[in-house]
Write an enzyme that holds these catalytic residues in place. Structure first.
Site, PDB file in Angstrom:
ATOM      1  N   SER A 204       0.814  -1.211   0.000  1.00  0.00           N
ATOM      2  CA  SER A 204       0.000   0.000   0.000  1.00  0.00           C
ATOM      3  C   SER A 204       0.849   1.263   0.000  1.00  0.00           C
ATOM      4  O   SER A 204       0.470   2.270  -0.598  1.00  0.00           O
ATOM      5  CB  SER A 204      -0.951  -0.008   1.207  1.00  0.00           C
ATOM      6  OG  SER A 204      -0.212   0.003   2.424  1.00  0.00           O
TER       7      SER A 204
ATOM      8  N   ASP B 148       1.201  -0.359   8.299  1.00  0.00           N
ATOM      9  CA  ASP B 148       2.602  -0.749   8.262  1.00  0.00           C
ATOM     10  C   ASP B 148       3.191  -0.422   6.887  1.00  0.00           C
ATOM     11  O   ASP B 148       2.472  -0.145   5.926  1.00  0.00           O
ATOM     12  CB  ASP B 148       2.772  -2.236   8.587  1.00  0.00           C
ATOM     13  CG  ASP B 148       1.984  -3.131   7.633  1.00  0.00           C
ATOM     14  OD1 ASP B 148       1.406  -2.611   6.661  1.00  0.00           O
ATOM     15  OD2 ASP B 148       1.954  -4.352   7.856  1.00  0.00           O
TER      16      ASP B 148
ATOM     17  N   ASP C  82       5.468  -2.016   3.989  1.00  0.00           N
ATOM     18  CA  ASP C  82       6.092  -3.212   3.425  1.00  0.00           C
ATOM     19  C   ASP C  82       7.400  -2.797   2.770  1.00  0.00           C
ATOM     20  O   ASP C  82       7.403  -1.991   1.830  1.00  0.00           O
ATOM     21  CB  ASP C  82       5.164  -3.866   2.403  1.00  0.00           C
ATOM     22  CG  ASP C  82       3.898  -4.405   3.043  1.00  0.00           C
ATOM     23  OD1 ASP C  82       3.998  -5.084   4.068  1.00  0.00           O
ATOM     24  OD2 ASP C  82       2.802  -4.137   2.507  1.00  0.00           O
TER      25      ASP C  82
ATOM     26  N   ASP D 283       7.321  -4.229   7.939  1.00  0.00           N
ATOM     27  CA  ASP D 283       7.499  -5.623   7.520  1.00  0.00           C
ATOM     28  C   ASP D 283       8.678  -5.637   6.561  1.00  0.00           C
ATOM     29  O   ASP D 283       8.599  -5.090   5.463  1.00  0.00           O
ATOM     30  CB  ASP D 283       6.248  -6.160   6.819  1.00  0.00           C
ATOM     31  CG  ASP D 283       5.143  -6.489   7.795  1.00  0.00           C
ATOM     32  OD1 ASP D 283       5.348  -6.326   9.010  1.00  0.00           O
ATOM     33  OD2 ASP D 283       4.058  -6.914   7.347  1.00  0.00           O
TER      34      ASP D 283
ATOM     35  N   LYS E  53     -10.672  -0.620  -0.385  1.00  0.00           N
ATOM     36  CA  LYS E  53     -10.038  -1.194   0.804  1.00  0.00           C
ATOM     37  C   LYS E  53     -10.820  -0.819   2.062  1.00  0.00           C
ATOM     38  O   LYS E  53     -11.032  -1.663   2.947  1.00  0.00           O
ATOM     39  CB  LYS E  53      -8.593  -0.711   0.919  1.00  0.00           C
ATOM     40  CG  LYS E  53      -7.645  -1.317  -0.103  1.00  0.00           C
ATOM     41  CD  LYS E  53      -6.232  -0.801   0.073  1.00  0.00           C
ATOM     42  CE  LYS E  53      -5.648  -1.174   1.408  1.00  0.00           C
ATOM     43  NZ  LYS E  53      -4.228  -0.776   1.527  1.00  0.00           N
TER      44      LYS E  53
ATOM     45  N   TYR F 258     -11.601  -8.284   4.205  1.00  0.00           N
ATOM     46  CA  TYR F 258     -10.223  -7.851   3.957  1.00  0.00           C
ATOM     47  C   TYR F 258      -9.294  -8.651   4.849  1.00  0.00           C
ATOM     48  O   TYR F 258      -9.079  -8.314   6.017  1.00  0.00           O
ATOM     49  CB  TYR F 258     -10.070  -6.350   4.240  1.00  0.00           C
ATOM     50  CG  TYR F 258      -8.743  -5.771   3.794  1.00  0.00           C
ATOM     51  CD1 TYR F 258      -8.629  -5.128   2.571  1.00  0.00           C
ATOM     52  CD2 TYR F 258      -7.614  -5.870   4.594  1.00  0.00           C
ATOM     53  CE1 TYR F 258      -7.417  -4.589   2.149  1.00  0.00           C
ATOM     54  CE2 TYR F 258      -6.403  -5.345   4.185  1.00  0.00           C
ATOM     55  CZ  TYR F 258      -6.305  -4.701   2.967  1.00  0.00           C
ATOM     56  OH  TYR F 258      -5.101  -4.192   2.557  1.00  0.00           O
TER      57      TYR F 258
END
Length: 596
Positions: A106, A117, A119, A172, A233, A242
């Site tokens: 995202s 978070d 990524d 992450d 989303k 989701y």
């Protein structure tokens, strides 16, 4: 792969004749039409709702994320230089040694919200390994840093990841070692040559970034794509669909679905794209795949999604194919039960959007939360406990990744007669003396199938097998435990409700006249029993005696409890609930068909 007519038999709107039009997808667009005045007004209303709903982060948080990424990038560079020196390379090599950080998900797509978070992918040279250098050396470096908290390595995942918070921002972090001695700062990972001489885990790690980059290249208008994806989303989270790990759809799945709709309607505004999204996927003929571009073959030898060649690919129910080589099905977790729920929600969204276009509803109706705890009469409650919050974090992640398999096993062991609807939200009982969270699954008999009166479903064997499998967790610690119990709707624990109590449910009965002529709902026990007798075709559920008690202490008395009883957190033996499907009193009280 659209072999059906989405637009009710009408042919696609022809493209403008004055200029050549770029084709983005594997099929021709359905319509090149732009917005009307009404579309522009609806779009303004939709964007206002999204802003008011808090799906955008503030400038301060944006700046904090950028600072965290700069700090992380410098940590990675220092770590690679440290390893280069420790491995005995010459000083000139140490000076040139480099590692880089790229984002995906995202954040890379530009649709992240507050507190989401980030990524991230760390790309290092060929001599820096994942198993030791990343999960041991870098882990220890991060562990010693004051800015880092909640450090959780997951080295045995399908895509190995290190999870942590850096200055409060959730990260992450994946790792990919490429076949280069020196990693250039401007490394182009979109080219397939970056996949040369690497293993499949590294391919999967790299493909997060490669897929995100391809999505942004394959949509006609990036800003319209982003607004539409934010909207979908937000909708999916409100409607309980989701979650990739629970068998629904995750961020990349929703991004690919939205991107295809953008390709089909290249000149549409977000408000139009949201409406067309539900129109397209309400009528989509699964398992026809969603693809943004043709599947690419290459001589590197990695398997690509191909149901003609691979038997496993033929079992996929809702294939949504990634656009970067090697093309994979991003939604392989979707099961028959979760596909049923997703399609139901598509129908709900389509109906609301039709009403919006007819001025019968506004956008807020689309985002009404799913009334999951009013949709079923019976639920399976999964309580997860650990000695402290740190242990619960890893234990919950492990159990959560296995709940999808529990759903599959229950439906398999009952011959598909008992359907499960896993709900992705977790709930916490703060009154417990230990760290705790709970998940719930809605249970119902398969609609439209004739069964014997008062048919019972005993799933104790399924539950026991699931608990044994979960308890084989490689990182198990004392205090980690799991409890499963059947609860009726009226027994649901109070902590799952926002205000701490359940919403007053209106009784669906014919009003009767009082002596003064006013209408009044009949609510006496006798009238309730008469109402229950009118419906004999819904499933029936009961825990049987001794719910959540050890088999040696079964009591014939019905337990008077609300929510689960959690006993002996350090017990070596599993506490298996008796889960037998029957009704509360031998009759049915109301339909359990989920309501949209």
């Amino acid at each position: 792969m659209m072999d059906f007519d989405i637009e009710n038999g009408s042919s696609p709107t022809p493209p403008p004749q004055k200029a050549s039009v770029k084709k983005y997808g594997v099929v021709e667009p359905i319509s090149y039409a732009g917005p009307t005045e009404a579309d522009i007004h609806r779009n303004a209303m939709l964007e206002k709702l999204l802003r008011d709903s808090g799906v955008y982060e503030g400038e301060e948080e944006t700046a904090r994320r950028e600072e965290v990424l700069r700090r992380l990038d410098q940590i990675i560079k220092d770590w690679v230089k440290l390893l280069t020196r420790q491995k005995g390379y010459v000083e000139t090599m140490v000076e040139e040694a480099n590692g880089i950080v790229r984002t995906f998900g995202s954040y890379r797509l530009g649709v992240h919200g507050p507190n989401a978070d980030i990524d991230t992918l760390c790309i290092g040279p060929s001599y820096v390994t994942r198993e030791h250098d990343f999960f041991v050396i870098l882990h220890d470096i991060l562990f010693e840093m004051e800015e880092v908290s909640d450090l959780q390595p997951v080295d045995d995942a399908h895509v190995p990841v290190m999870k942590f918070k850096f200055q409060g921002v959730s990260i992450d972090l994946l790792y990919a070692s490429v076949s280069l001695r020196i990693v250039p700062e401007d490394l182009d990972i979109s080219h397939n040559s970056v996949l040369y001489n690497i293993d499949e885990k590294t391919v999967r790690s790299l493909n997060g970034c490669r897929v995100a980059d391809q999505i942004l290249k394959l949509v006609p208008n990036v800003e319209n794509f982003r607004t539409t994806l934010r909207c979908l989303k937000f909708w999916a989270k409100r409607r309980g669909v989701y979650s990739n790990v629970m068998g629904f759809l995750g961020g990349v799945n929703w991004a690919l679905l939205v991107a295809q709709v953008c390709q089909l309607y290249p000149n549409a505004l977000p408000s139009m794209l949201v409406s067309r999204f539900f129109r397209v996927y309400t009528h989509w003929r699964w398992p026809n795949p969603v693809m943004l571009c043709p599947i690419e073959e290459d001589d590197l030898g990695f398997n690509v999604w191909d149901p003609r060649k691979w038997a496993r690919d033929r079992t996929h129910l809702m294939p949504i194919i990634t656009p970067a080589y090697p093309c994979m099905n991003s939604s392989y977790n979707v099961s028959a039960s979760t596909l049923r729920v997703i399609v139901e929600q598509f129908h709900f969204g389509n109906k609301v959007c039709e009403d919006i276009e007819l001025n019968k509803a506004n956008w807020s109706a689309l985002f009404e939360p799913c009334l999951f705890f009013e949709s079923y009469k019976n639920y399976l409650q999964v309580d997860i406990v650990a000695a402290d919050a740190g242990n619960l974090l890893s234990w919950r992640g492990w159990v959560e990744s296995r709940l999808r398999l529990l759903t599959l096993k229950i439906e398999r062991d009952t011959g598909g007669m008992l359907q499960c609807h896993p709900f992705p939200n977790k709930y916490v009982d703060t009154s417990k003396p230990c760290s705790h969270c709970a998940y719930f699954m809605g249970l119902q008999r398969q609609p439209g199938v004739k069964v014997q009166e008062n048919q019972q479903f005993d799933i104790r064997g399924t539950v026991d097998g699931f608990k044994q499998e979960v308890n084989n967790y490689a990182h198990w610690r004392p205090g980690m435990d799991i409890f499963l119990s059947h609860v009726r709707r009226r027994e649901l624990p109070s902590y799952i409700f926002p205000q701490g109590y359940r919403r007053q449910r209106s009784l669906r009965r014919t009003p009767t006249k009082t002596s003064n002529g006013d209408a009044q709902e009949s609510g006496s026990p006798s009238s309730e029993r008469r109402s229950r007798r009118k419906h004999d075709d819904a499933p029936t559920v009961d825990t049987g005696p001794g719910r959540l008690k050890k088999q040696a202490s079964v009591s014939p008395q019905k337990p008077q409890i609300v929510g689960p009883v959690i006993q002996d957190l350090t017990s070596e033996s599993p506490i298996a609930p008796k889960v037998v499907m029957e009704s509360e009193d031998g009759t049915n009280t109301e339909s359990v068909q989920p309501q949209p």
